[in-house]
Design a protein around this motif. Structure first.
Motif, PDB file in Angstrom:
ATOM      1  N   MET A   1       7.799  -3.547   8.812  1.00 52.53           N
ATOM      2  CA  MET A   1       6.992  -4.002   7.675  1.00 52.53           C
ATOM      3  C   MET A   1       5.561  -4.336   8.109  1.00 52.53           C
ATOM      4  SD  MET A   1       6.865  -4.533   4.479  1.00 52.53           S
ATOM      5  CE  MET A   1       5.869  -5.389   3.266  1.00 52.53           C
ATOM      6  N   ALA A   2       5.423  -4.980   9.286  1.00 52.00           N
ATOM      7  CA  ALA A   2       4.096  -5.327   9.784  1.00 52.00           C
ATOM      8  C   ALA A   2       3.277  -4.076  10.038  1.00 52.00           C
ATOM      9  CB  ALA A   2       4.218  -6.162  11.053  1.00 52.00           C
ATOM     10  N   ARG A   3       3.947  -3.045  10.586  1.00 51.52           N
ATOM     11  CA  ARG A   3       3.249  -1.789  10.860  1.00 51.52           C
ATOM     12  C   ARG A   3       2.791  -1.133   9.560  1.00 51.52           C
ATOM     13  NH1 ARG A   3      -0.416   1.172  12.841  1.00 51.52           N
ATOM     14  NH2 ARG A   3       0.012   3.396  12.737  1.00 51.52           N
ATOM     15  N   THR A   4       3.647  -1.201   8.522  1.00 52.50           N
ATOM     16  CA  THR A   4       3.277  -0.618   7.236  1.00 52.50           C
ATOM     17  C   THR A   4       2.071  -1.325   6.640  1.00 52.50           C
ATOM     18  OG1 THR A   4       5.580   0.003   6.805  1.00 52.50           O
ATOM     19  CG2 THR A   4       4.103  -0.110   4.908  1.00 52.50           C
ATOM     20  N   THR A   5       2.081  -2.656   6.687  1.00 51.80           N
ATOM     21  CA  THR A   5       0.949  -3.419   6.163  1.00 51.80           C
ATOM     22  C   THR A   5      -0.336  -3.091   6.911  1.00 51.80           C
ATOM     23  OG1 THR A   5       2.435  -5.227   5.554  1.00 51.80           O
ATOM     24  CG2 THR A   5       0.087  -5.748   5.698  1.00 51.80           C
ATOM     25  N   GLU A   6      -0.254  -2.979   8.228  1.00 52.99           N
ATOM     26  CA  GLU A   6      -1.429  -2.636   9.033  1.00 52.99           C
ATOM     27  C   GLU A   6      -1.957  -1.260   8.654  1.00 52.99           C
ATOM     28  OE1 GLU A   6      -2.627  -1.862  13.728  1.00 52.99           O
ATOM     29  OE2 GLU A   6      -0.648  -2.639  13.187  1.00 52.99           O
ATOM     30  N   ARG A   7      -1.033  -0.320   8.439  1.00 47.50           N
ATOM     31  CA  ARG A   7      -1.463   1.045   8.092  1.00 47.50           C
ATOM     32  C   ARG A   7      -2.105   1.090   6.709  1.00 47.50           C
ATOM     33  NH1 ARG A   7       3.164   3.319   8.318  1.00 47.50           N
ATOM     34  NH2 ARG A   7       3.462   3.479   6.057  1.00 47.50           N
ATOM     35  N   VAL A   8      -1.570   0.332   5.759  1.00 50.40           N
ATOM     36  CA  VAL A   8      -2.153   0.297   4.419  1.00 50.40           C
ATOM     37  C   VAL A   8      -3.570  -0.269   4.473  1.00 50.40           C
ATOM     38  CG1 VAL A   8      -1.964  -0.777   2.147  1.00 50.40           C
ATOM     39  CG2 VAL A   8       0.057   0.204   3.230  1.00 50.40           C
ATOM     40  N   LEU A   9      -3.777  -1.312   5.280  1.00 47.93           N
ATOM     41  CA  LEU A   9      -5.112  -1.874   5.427  1.00 47.93           C
ATOM     42  C   LEU A   9      -6.063  -0.881   6.088  1.00 47.93           C
ATOM     43  CD1 LEU A   9      -4.265  -5.539   6.514  1.00 47.93           C
ATOM     44  CD2 LEU A   9      -5.135  -4.763   4.300  1.00 47.93           C
ATOM     45  N   GLN A  10      -5.553  -0.125   7.071  1.00 39.97           N
ATOM     46  CA  GLN A  10      -6.384   0.908   7.699  1.00 39.97           C
ATOM     47  C   GLN A  10      -6.748   1.995   6.693  1.00 39.97           C
ATOM     48  OE1 GLN A  10      -3.923   2.168  10.980  1.00 39.97           O
ATOM     49  NE2 GLN A  10      -4.725   0.600  12.361  1.00 39.97           N
ATOM     50  N   LEU A  11      -5.796   2.356   5.848  1.00 34.78           N
ATOM     51  CA  LEU A  11      -6.060   3.349   4.801  1.00 34.78           C
ATOM     52  C   LEU A  11      -7.131   2.843   3.836  1.00 34.78           C
ATOM     53  CD1 LEU A  11      -5.452   5.921   3.172  1.00 34.78           C
ATOM     54  CD2 LEU A  11      -3.541   4.698   2.098  1.00 34.78           C
ATOM     55  N   LEU A  12      -7.037   1.570   3.452  1.00 35.01           N
ATOM     56  CA  LEU A  12      -8.041   0.989   2.560  1.00 35.01           C
ATOM     57  C   LEU A  12      -9.430   1.020   3.210  1.00 35.01           C
ATOM     58  CD1 LEU A  12      -8.888  -0.539   0.012  1.00 35.01           C
ATOM     59  CD2 LEU A  12      -8.158  -2.657   1.139  1.00 35.01           C
ATOM     60  N   GLY A  13      -9.483   0.712   4.493  1.00 35.37           N
ATOM     61  CA  GLY A  13     -10.759   0.754   5.196  1.00 35.37           C
ATOM     62  C   GLY A  13     -11.367   2.142   5.214  1.00 35.37           C
ATOM     63  N   LEU A  14     -10.537   3.174   5.393  1.00 36.21           N
ATOM     64  CA  LEU A  14     -11.036   4.548   5.378  1.00 36.21           C
ATOM     65  C   LEU A  14     -11.548   4.935   3.995  1.00 36.21           C
ATOM     66  CD1 LEU A  14      -8.289   6.355   7.531  1.00 36.21           C
ATOM     67  CD2 LEU A  14     -10.657   5.867   8.194  1.00 36.21           C
ATOM     68  N   LEU A  15     -10.812   4.545   2.953  1.00 34.64           N
ATOM     69  CA  LEU A  15     -11.232   4.888   1.590  1.00 34.64           C
ATOM     70  C   LEU A  15     -12.552   4.223   1.219  1.00 34.64           C
ATOM     71  CD1 LEU A  15      -7.788   4.680  -0.256  1.00 34.64           C
ATOM     72  CD2 LEU A  15      -9.086   6.747   0.270  1.00 34.64           C
ATOM     73  N   GLN A  16     -12.854   3.084   1.838  1.00 36.81           N
ATOM     74  CA  GLN A  16     -14.107   2.392   1.559  1.00 36.81           C
ATOM     75  C   GLN A  16     -15.282   2.978   2.333  1.00 36.81           C
ATOM     76  OE1 GLN A  16     -13.184  -1.695   2.434  1.00 36.81           O
ATOM     77  NE2 GLN A  16     -12.251  -2.065   0.431  1.00 36.81           N
ATOM     78  N   GLN A  17     -15.011   3.836   3.306  1.00 37.01           N
ATOM     79  CA  GLN A  17     -16.072   4.366   4.159  1.00 37.01           C
ATOM     80  C   GLN A  17     -16.809   5.533   3.541  1.00 37.01           C
ATOM     81  OE1 GLN A  17     -14.657   5.249   8.108  1.00 37.01           O
ATOM     82  NE2 GLN A  17     -13.965   3.150   8.473  1.00 37.01           N
ATOM     83  N   ARG A  18     -16.134   6.355   2.752  1.00 34.50           N
ATOM     84  CA  ARG A  18     -16.786   7.514   2.158  1.00 34.50           C
ATOM     85  C   ARG A  18     -16.118   7.846   0.826  1.00 34.50           C
ATOM     86  NH1 ARG A  18     -14.735  12.392   6.212  1.00 34.50           N
ATOM     87  NH2 ARG A  18     -13.302  13.397   4.736  1.00 34.50           N
ATOM     88  N   PRO A  19     -16.780   8.633  -0.048  1.00 33.28           N
ATOM     89  CA  PRO A  19     -16.289   8.828  -1.412  1.00 33.28           C
ATOM     90  C   PRO A  19     -14.919   9.508  -1.506  1.00 33.28           C
ATOM     91  CG  PRO A  19     -18.602   9.430  -1.273  1.00 33.28           C
ATOM     92  CD  PRO A  19     -18.141   9.191   0.125  1.00 33.28           C
ATOM     93  N   VAL A  20     -14.691  10.590  -0.768  1.00 31.03           N
ATOM     94  CA  VAL A  20     -13.466  11.379  -0.947  1.00 31.03           C
ATOM     95  C   VAL A  20     -12.859  11.728   0.406  1.00 31.03           C
ATOM     96  CG1 VAL A  20     -12.449  13.482  -1.902  1.00 31.03           C
ATOM     97  CG2 VAL A  20     -14.355  12.375  -3.098  1.00 31.03           C
ATOM     98  N   TRP A  21     -11.533  11.570   0.502  1.00 31.05           N
ATOM     99  CA  TRP A  21     -10.758  12.002   1.668  1.00 31.05           C
ATOM    100  C   TRP A  21      -9.641  12.921   1.193  1.00 31.05           C
ATOM    101  CZ3 TRP A  21     -11.431  10.461   6.835  1.00 31.05           C
ATOM    102  CH2 TRP A  21     -12.329   9.421   7.062  1.00 31.05           C
ATOM    103  N   SER A  22      -9.382  13.963   1.927  1.00 31.42           N
ATOM    104  CA  SER A  22      -8.207  14.790   1.615  1.00 31.42           C
ATOM    105  C   SER A  22      -6.978  14.143   2.233  1.00 31.42           C
ATOM    106  CB  SER A  22      -8.389  16.204   2.168  1.00 31.42           C
ATOM    107  OG  SER A  22      -8.353  16.203   3.581  1.00 31.42           O
ATOM    108  N   GLY A  23      -5.811  14.497   1.694  1.00 27.81           N
ATOM    109  CA  GLY A  23      -4.570  13.949   2.226  1.00 27.81           C
ATOM    110  C   GLY A  23      -4.361  14.278   3.699  1.00 27.81           C
ATOM    111  N   PRO A  24      -4.542  15.544   4.103  1.00 33.10           N
ATOM    112  CA  PRO A  24      -4.378  15.877   5.527  1.00 33.10           C
ATOM    113  C   PRO A  24      -5.352  15.128   6.434  1.00 33.10           C
ATOM    114  CG  PRO A  24      -4.250  17.859   4.197  1.00 33.10           C
ATOM    115  CD  PRO A  24      -4.651  16.750   3.272  1.00 33.10           C
TER     116      PRO A  24
END
Length: 316
Positions: A1-24
């Motif tokens: 669960m801790a790893r999942t939470t960390e990954r979700v936060l990392q994903l949020l950080g990436l989405l805030q860095q630039r307008p669009v990301w592809s899934g891959p």
């Protein structure tokens, strides 16, 4: 669960860095599958983050705007930059922004690690902010900023330097903060030319729904600098300073004059002619050698000033 939470936060950080990301792209950055990315996006949506997804070659994931402001993830450098900016804004020139800046700074300071709090304090103590020359309304500033971004015509009333009032319709390009004043660079439709407007002299701002086409325009910062230093005065003073342009710019505030480099040891200074006696004393006080180009009356004023100074020295 801790790893999942960390990954979700990392994903949020990436989405805030630039307008669009592809899934891959996201899957590769986080070291997971695209299916895992879809599950994490769903978790972010459940937390209130409006993550949009578009299919196709140009599609991808994009962090949108929601009804409320969700928490932002900031790295160390971003957190320090935001804290310093808020501290300066708290005493800045935008009316109504100070209270919000103080509140936001308090929340940020509460969660800053001690090492980052020390960095913010060190930068703040070592930084001097130019005194506020004129306060403007935050809503007016935001309205004009939106008009610049969306290329919307703006109408407003304007009071010139001599007190003359007029109604203007302009195509706004950029807002410039210069020496404690906010200025708007815009194309004046009635005068068919570029103009500079000081925002504390602007009133009754009305942003229209008429969008204007993009125009080629001068550099906004340089345009405002030249306009502020030269346009209010019918005549100018031009001198050659015996120093580099960098040194000249450090000696002369942008609102007082404009500096143009000539070579490594000389630059041209242009001032608005207001009072030759005052300008003569100002030039002498710069502490560098100079040569007058125009007007010739300034040379006579310098001679009179030199005679008075010599007389005072001999009598002292």
């Amino acid at each position: 669960m801790a790893r999942t939470t960390e990954r979700v936060l990392q994903l949020l950080g990436l989405l805030q860095q630039r307008p669009v990301w592809s899934g891959p792209e996201l899957a590769e950055r986080l070291g997971v599958t695209t299916r895992c990315i879809r599950r994490d996006v769903t978790r972010l949506r459940e937390l209130g983050y409006p993550v949009h997804a578009a299919h196709g070659a140009a599609g991808g994931y994009q962090l949108g705007r929601g009804r409320t402001l969700p928490p932002l993830l900031l790295d160390d450098a971003e957190a320090v930059a935001v804290a310093v900016a808020l501290a300066q804004t708290a005493g800045g020139s935008v009316a109504g922004a100070g209270e919000g800046a103080v509140g936001a700074l308090g929340k940020l300071d509460q969660v800053l690690p001690p090492r980052l709090r020390a960095q913010v304090r060190a930068i703040s103590e070592a930084t001097s902010v130019h005194p506020v020359a004129a306060r403007i309304d935050a809503d007016d500033l935001l309205a004009l900023a939106r008009a610049c971004r969306e290329r919307l015509r703006v109408r407003f009333g304007y009071t010139a330097r001599d007190g003359t009032e007029s109604d203007r319709e302009v195509e706004p390009i950029r807002l410039v903060d210069l020496s404690g004043y906010w200025y708007l660079m815009a194309f004046d439709r009635d005068r068919d030319d570029w103009r500079t407007f000081r925002l504390d002299r602007v009133g009754a701002i009305r942003v229209t729904t008429w969008q204007f086409p993009a125009r080629d325009h001068p550099d906004p910062l340089e345009w405002v600098r030249h306009s502020v230093a030269e346009s209010p005065y019918p005549q100018q003073i031009r001198v050659i300073l015996d120093c580099s342009a960098e040194r000249g710019a450090a000696l002369v505030p942008p609102r007082s004059g404009t500096i143009t480099p000539i070579d490594d040891g000389h630059c041209e200074l242009v001032l608005g002619r207001l009072d030759l006696g005052w300008e003569a004393m100002h030039l002498v006080a710069l502490g560098v050698g100079f040569r007058v180009i125009e007007p010739p009356e300034l040379v006579h004023e310098l001679r009179r000033l030199a005679a008075r100074m010599l007389e005072a020295a001999e009598r002292s």
